[in-house]
Each structure stands twice: as structure tokens, then as C-alpha cells.
Scaffold this motif. Structure first.
Motif, PDB file in Angstrom:
ATOM      1  N   VAL A  71     -47.979  16.388  48.310  1.00 51.43           N
ATOM      2  CA  VAL A  71     -48.850  16.429  47.072  1.00 51.43           C
ATOM      3  C   VAL A  71     -48.180  17.221  46.077  1.00 51.43           C
ATOM      4  N   THR A  73     -48.894  19.282  42.432  1.00 50.93           N
ATOM      5  CA  THR A  73     -50.397  19.827  42.117  1.00 50.93           C
ATOM      6  C   THR A  73     -50.003  20.428  40.789  1.00 50.93           C
ATOM      7  N   TYR A 122     -54.229  19.905  52.952  1.00 52.47           N
ATOM      8  CA  TYR A 122     -53.885  20.276  51.752  1.00 52.47           C
ATOM      9  C   TYR A 122     -55.076  20.821  51.065  1.00 52.47           C
ATOM     10  N   ILE A 126     -55.353  24.624  49.352  1.00 56.73           N
ATOM     11  CA  ILE A 126     -55.736  24.857  47.952  1.00 56.73           C
ATOM     12  C   ILE A 126     -56.843  25.846  47.829  1.00 56.73           C
ATOM     13  N   TYR A 139     -56.626  22.892  38.610  1.00 55.39           N
ATOM     14  CA  TYR A 139     -55.658  22.244  39.472  1.00 55.39           C
ATOM     15  C   TYR A 139     -55.966  20.664  39.401  1.00 55.39           C
ATOM     16  N   SER A 141     -54.561  17.187  41.544  1.00 60.90           N
ATOM     17  CA  SER A 141     -53.536  16.974  42.691  1.00 60.90           C
ATOM     18  C   SER A 141     -53.141  15.549  42.682  1.00 60.90           C
TER      19      SER A 141
END
Length: 168
Positions: A71, A73, A122, A126, A139, A141
Motif C-alpha cells: 500500500v 500512502t 494495513y 494506520i 492520509y 491509501s
């Protein structure tokens, strides 16, 4: 460049060959760059001592071991004082799943790359960062579906221009 050591064509060739295969024997490396083994080994040691070679590593085929998700970000910090950046970087340095962190220009502050077991994993990472109050304002993703091109070697010969301090 640190100005203390100039690289010549053979040094560059050694670096290129070691990027291709860090386990290459000194005899094969010497043959590939046109040296005898003893001077080749001396050059490798000199490149290591001068910090041009910072380490050797194995590339692991993660798909043979476990499932994973990559991922990317984008992170924007709430405040932009020096201490805000230092606090954020200090906190994420401790996140095992974080593979890369780049402070960038543009519409957000950082671009991060995570590798996790799953999307849920994930999200836990976060949420832990958000709970830690490390200054994240927002944020975004981006889950990687496929990685058709991944390189681990830098294009050294292409990056060296006539204007650098390298004798090439």
C-alpha cells in the motif's frame, strides 16, 4: 560525492556488477571488470570503506512465503514546523511494516510504502499511527494490484553525468 575519492570506470563497473549479484565471487567479479583478483578485492574493500557500498542483502520472493499487500500512502501533516516533521519521522521509523518514507513536494507531505498481511492489517497500522497522535492531518491509501516492474538496482551509468566528480 564526498570529494575524498574519485571513481574511475573500473570502480563504476564493480558497483554495477555487485548490484547485479552481491554474491559474485571475487574471481568472477575481477574477470567481469577486467582486473586480476587481488586488485579487484582491494578496490571493493576501498569502495566499502569509503561508504560507496553500504551493504549486501538477499532479495526474497515474498509470494513463496506468505500473502501480502503493498500500500502506498500519501500523508499530510496538520502542522509544518520542523518539530512536527521530526516527531512524525521518529514515530514511523518504528513501524515494521513501513518499507519506504519520502518527504516530497506537492499536494501532500510524505509518500509511504507499506507491506502488510492484509488490508485489515494495513488499517490497524494506520489506526495505531492516528492513535499515537504523530501529527497526521489526512492520509490517502493506494492498494497495489500488480507490480509489473520492480527494480532493485539503480541505473548507475545513466545517473553519472559528465559534470559529477567521477572519473568515468
Amino acid at each position: 560525492m564526498n570529494g575524498l575519492m574519485k571513481l574511475d570506470r573500473i570502480d563504476i563497473n564493480i558497483l554495477v556488477q555487485l548490484q547485479k549479484d552481491g554474491r559474485i565471487s571475487n574471481v568472477n567479479l575481477a574477470d567481469a571488470v577486467g582486473l586480476s583478483p587481488s586488485p579487484c578485492l582491494q578496490r571493493v574493500k576501498r569502495l566499502e570503506t569509503a561508504g560507496f557500498i553500504t551493504g549486501y542483502e538477499a532479495h526474497i520472493n515474498l509470494t513463496k512465503i506468505t500473502d501480502s499487500v503493498t500500500v502506498f500512502t500519501e500523508v499530510t501533516l496538520a502542522d509544518h514546523r520542523r518539530e512536527d516533521f521530526m516527531r512524525f519521522e521518529g514515530a514511523i521509523r518504528e513501524v515494521d511494516e513501513l518499507m519506504e518514507c519520502h518527504l516530497i513536494t506537492g499536494g501532500y507531505d510524505y509518500l509511504l510504502r507499506f507491506i502488510t498481511r492484509s488490508i485489515e492489517h494495513y488499517q490497524e497500522v494506520i489506526e495505531n499511527l492516528l492513535d499515537a497522535k504523530v501529527g497526521i492531518d489526512k492520509y490517502f491509501s493506494y492498494i497495489v494490484i500488480k507490480s509489473p516492474i520492480m527494480k532493485s538496482s539503480v541505473p548507475l551509468r545513466s545517473l553519472i553525468s559528465r559534470h559529477t566528480q567521477v572519473e568515468y
